[in-house]
Design an enzyme around this catalytic site. Structure first.
Site, PDB file in Angstrom:
ATOM      1  N   CYS A 122       0.776  -1.351  -0.081  1.00 54.06           N
ATOM      2  CA  CYS A 122      -0.116   0.097   0.056  1.00 54.06           C
ATOM      3  C   CYS A 122       0.888   1.267   0.113  1.00 54.06           C
ATOM      4  O   CYS A 122       0.317   2.406  -0.190  1.00 54.06           O
ATOM      5  CB  CYS A 122      -0.911  -0.014   1.100  1.00 54.06           C
ATOM      6  SG  CYS A 122      -2.024  -1.540   1.097  1.00 54.06           S
ATOM      7  N   HIS A 130      -2.862   7.227   2.529  1.00 56.64           N
ATOM      8  CA  HIS A 130      -3.522   5.953   2.047  1.00 56.64           C
ATOM      9  C   HIS A 130      -4.869   5.788   2.680  1.00 56.64           C
ATOM     10  O   HIS A 130      -5.238   5.735   3.731  1.00 56.64           O
ATOM     11  CB  HIS A 130      -2.603   4.714   2.638  1.00 56.64           C
ATOM     12  CG  HIS A 130      -3.185   3.471   1.964  1.00 56.64           C
ATOM     13  ND1 HIS A 130      -3.374   3.109   0.964  1.00 56.64           N
ATOM     14  CD2 HIS A 130      -3.277   2.381   2.945  1.00 56.64           C
ATOM     15  CE1 HIS A 130      -3.820   1.801   0.902  1.00 56.64           C
ATOM     16  NE2 HIS A 130      -3.748   1.606   2.316  1.00 56.64           N
ATOM     17  N   ASN A 162     -10.203  -0.204   0.011  1.00 54.56           N
ATOM     18  CA  ASN A 162      -8.572   0.118   0.062  1.00 54.56           C
ATOM     19  C   ASN A 162      -8.262  -0.735  -1.321  1.00 54.56           C
ATOM     20  O   ASN A 162      -8.225  -1.656  -1.308  1.00 54.56           O
ATOM     21  CB  ASN A 162      -8.253  -0.653   1.200  1.00 54.56           C
ATOM     22  CG  ASN A 162      -6.788  -0.513   1.375  1.00 54.56           C
ATOM     23  OD1 ASN A 162      -6.064  -0.264   0.554  1.00 54.56           O
ATOM     24  ND2 ASN A 162      -5.945  -1.108   2.614  1.00 54.56           N
TER      25      ASN A 162
HETATM   26  O1  UT7 Z   1      -3.416  -1.016   3.826  1.00 53.05           O
HETATM   27  C1  UT7 Z   1      -3.495  -1.468   5.245  1.00 53.05           C
HETATM   28  C2  UT7 Z   1      -4.658  -2.406   5.100  1.00 53.05           C
HETATM   29  N1  UT7 Z   1      -4.831  -2.645   6.593  1.00 53.05           N
HETATM   30  C3  UT7 Z   1      -6.049  -1.844   7.384  1.00 53.05           C
HETATM   31  O2  UT7 Z   1      -6.375  -0.893   6.838  1.00 53.05           O
HETATM   32  C4  UT7 Z   1      -6.482  -2.561   8.427  1.00 53.05           C
HETATM   33  C5  UT7 Z   1      -6.582  -1.635   9.620  1.00 53.05           C
HETATM   34  N2  UT7 Z   1      -7.267  -2.261  10.722  1.00 53.05           N
HETATM   35  C6  UT7 Z   1      -8.572  -1.899  10.540  1.00 53.05           C
HETATM   36  O3  UT7 Z   1      -9.184  -1.224   9.699  1.00 53.05           O
HETATM   37  C7  UT7 Z   1      -9.421  -2.638  11.633  1.00 53.05           C
HETATM   38  O4  UT7 Z   1      -8.642  -3.524  12.451  1.00 53.05           O
HETATM   39  C8  UT7 Z   1     -10.473  -3.663  11.187  1.00 53.05           C
HETATM   40  C9  UT7 Z   1     -11.660  -2.818  10.241  1.00 53.05           C
HETATM   41  C10 UT7 Z   1      -9.684  -4.785  10.263  1.00 53.05           C
HETATM   42  C11 UT7 Z   1     -11.179  -4.273  12.177  1.00 53.05           C
HETATM   43  O5  UT7 Z   1     -11.850  -3.492  13.126  1.00 53.05           O
HETATM   44  P1  UT7 Z   1     -11.573  -3.615  14.675  1.00 53.05           P
HETATM   45  O6  UT7 Z   1     -12.491  -2.420  15.381  1.00 53.05           O
HETATM   46  O7  UT7 Z   1     -10.097  -3.787  15.111  1.00 53.05           O
HETATM   47  O8  UT7 Z   1     -12.406  -5.126  14.997  1.00 53.05           O
HETATM   48  P2  UT7 Z   1     -11.997  -6.488  15.260  1.00 53.05           P
HETATM   49  O9  UT7 Z   1     -11.050  -7.039  14.653  1.00 53.05           O
HETATM   50  O10 UT7 Z   1     -11.575  -6.315  16.888  1.00 53.05           O
HETATM   51  O11 UT7 Z   1     -13.147  -7.509  15.359  1.00 53.05           O
HETATM   52  C12 UT7 Z   1     -14.303  -6.855  16.113  1.00 53.05           C
HETATM   53  C13 UT7 Z   1     -15.308  -8.263  15.744  1.00 53.05           C
HETATM   54  C14 UT7 Z   1     -14.994  -9.692  16.115  1.00 53.05           C
HETATM   55  O12 UT7 Z   1     -15.875 -10.326  16.573  1.00 53.05           O
HETATM   56  P3  UT7 Z   1     -15.725 -10.788  18.267  1.00 53.05           P
HETATM   57  O13 UT7 Z   1     -14.511 -11.553  18.205  1.00 53.05           O
HETATM   58  O14 UT7 Z   1     -15.753  -9.541  18.615  1.00 53.05           O
HETATM   59  O15 UT7 Z   1     -17.260 -11.584  18.449  1.00 53.05           O
HETATM   60  C15 UT7 Z   1     -14.860 -10.052  14.598  1.00 53.05           C
HETATM   61  O16 UT7 Z   1     -14.863 -11.272  14.204  1.00 53.05           O
HETATM   62  O17 UT7 Z   1     -15.839  -7.955  14.678  1.00 53.05           O
HETATM   63  C16 UT7 Z   1     -15.978  -9.106  13.904  1.00 53.05           C
HETATM   64  N3  UT7 Z   1     -15.559  -8.922  12.525  1.00 53.05           N
HETATM   65  C17 UT7 Z   1     -16.662  -8.816  11.411  1.00 53.05           C
HETATM   66  N4  UT7 Z   1     -18.228  -8.819  11.923  1.00 53.05           N
HETATM   67  C18 UT7 Z   1     -18.693  -8.487  10.801  1.00 53.05           C
HETATM   68  C19 UT7 Z   1     -14.651  -8.989  11.714  1.00 53.05           C
HETATM   69  N5  UT7 Z   1     -14.832  -8.544  10.473  1.00 53.05           N
HETATM   70  C20 UT7 Z   1     -16.270  -8.556  10.496  1.00 53.05           C
HETATM   71  C21 UT7 Z   1     -17.057  -8.246   9.250  1.00 53.05           C
HETATM   72  N6  UT7 Z   1     -18.604  -8.262   9.544  1.00 53.05           N
HETATM   73  N7  UT7 Z   1     -16.752  -8.263   8.193  1.00 53.05           N
END
Ligand code: UT7
Length: 328
Positions: free
Chosen positions: A122, A255, A285
């Site tokens: 990225c 980005h 993204n």
């Molecule tokens: O170019 C760089 C690319 N990378 C990025 O931009 C990633 C940067 N990170 C992020 O944007 C965030 O960490 C994410 C958007 C990936 C995730 O958000 P978060 O607030 O950190 O959520 P999390 O990973 O802590 O997940 C929270 C919950 C989990 O469920 P439990 O364990 O609390 O029951 C996940 O399983 O959300 C769940 N979850 C989803 N639910 C519905 C994860 N993905 C999804 C989804 N739909 N697509």
């Protein structure tokens, strides 16, 4: 090359998207058929993403890259034959080799320009732009085509809801020319190879088969924290290098990974969110394409204007990051 042409300036931009628009609801409906739960609400709340463009199977990165390049050349009023350097940033090249840059060169009908790909995920476009600037300032090139292009959908695990909802396909390009007035004012590139594990597609083609894991894997929270930290530090550093302040910025184009990252970053830097170009809601993204795609959209809709001060920033796998401060 005339010795007065000691700077590099962006003289045209272009972008391209595949035709198929996929909304969050479309994605949720498709994933539901595989018993994977997601929703428009979750995706919007956590990321700000509302839709993305996804290429049909078999659609090539070089096709999107060529379209973006042609639009940038037309915008600059530059003929493809004038280009003497083509640098293309991608993590989803058409082939192991030749480089996607060479495929684009052939599509454009250019002969003889140096052409190569850059791999910085990225951060790729910011790496490619800085590299092209160095060629121009060193007198090794006069007119460069710098492209970021991805068919990122080809390396997503569509059964992993934590990643597949975040990305899209696209391309962006700029024409960078030698100039006697500064366009690019300052830049810096960095990497921390000890952080490879937080974001990787750790597979390859070897011995006639795919070895390792061919899909993107990510520790989302680790990437989130790293991204905000390094973008904040790097923004301050390039602005200081140019003898300017953050208050001088007309626009920031970081980005486009996640609206929450952009919001945190703007707050840390005390830059009003109104000065941040946001396209992640429309395109998700698009990795190496995200910065030049956002720049082109913001130029064409009248946000970014000639003479303005714009900060371009990349961050991503490697871990890599970098910033380029541009007078448009
Ligand atoms: O170019 C760089 C690319 N990378 C990025 O931009 C990633 C940067 N990170 C992020 O944007 C965030 O960490 C994410 C958007 C990936 C995730 O958000 P978060 O607030 O950190 O959520 P999390 O990973 O802590 O997940 C929270 C919950 C989990 O469920 P439990 O364990 O609390 O029951 C996940 O399983 O959300 C769940 N979850 C989803 N639910 C519905 C994860 N993905 C999804 C989804 N739909 N697509």
């Amino acid at each position: 090359m005339s010795s007065s042409m000691s700077f590099a300036r962006i003289v045209g931009t272009g972008s391209a998207l595949p035709p198929k628009l996929v909304t969050n609801d479309d994605l949720a409906a498709d994933m539901a058929t595989r018993q994977i739960e997601t929703s428009d609400q979750w995706i919007v709340e956590r990321t700000g993403i509302r839709q993305r463009y996804i290429a049909e199977r078999g659609f090539k990165t070089s096709t999107l890259a060529t379209q973006a390049a042609q639009r940038a050349l037309a915008d600059a009023g530059v003929d493809a034959s004038e280009v003497d350097l083509i640098i293309l940033a991608t993590s989803t090249p058409d082939f192991v080799f030749p480089s996607t840059a060479c495929l684009v060169q052939a599509n454009l009908g250019n002969k003889g320009a140096a052409a190569f790909d850059v791999q910085a995920v990225c951060s790729g476009f910011v790496y490619a732009l800085t590299t092209a600037e160095c060629f121009i300032r060193a007198g090794k090139a006069r007119c460069a085509l710098v492209i970021g292009a991805e068919v990122f959908s080809s390396i997503l695990d569509w059964n992993d809801r934590g990643t597949c909802v975040l990305f899209g396909d696209g391309a962006g390009a700029v024409v960078l020319k030698g100039s006697d007035t500064p366009g690019i004012l300052a830049s810096e590139l960095h990497a921390d190879g000890s952080q490879t594990h937080i974001l990787a597609a750790a597979g390859n083609v070897a011995y006639g088969q795919v070895t390792g894991d061919p899909f993107l894997r990510m520790d989302g929270q680790a990437v989130f924290k790293q991204a905000v930290t390094v973008l904040d530090r790097s923004a301050r550093s390039v602005v200081a290098q140019a003898g300017l302040t953050l208050a001088d910025l007309d626009w920031m184009i970081p980005h486009q990974a996640n609206l929450r990252i952009l919001t945190f970053l703007a707050r840390k830097l005390d830059v009003p969110l109104e000065k941040v170009v946001i396209t992640v809601d429309q395109h998700a993204n698009t990795s190496a394409a995200s910065v030049p795609l956002a720049l082109d959209v913001a130029r064409r809709d009248g946000r970014v204007q000639a003479g303005q001060l714009v900060l371009l920033q990349g961050v991503g796998g490697g871990f890599t990051w970098g910033s380029v401060l541009v007078r448009m």
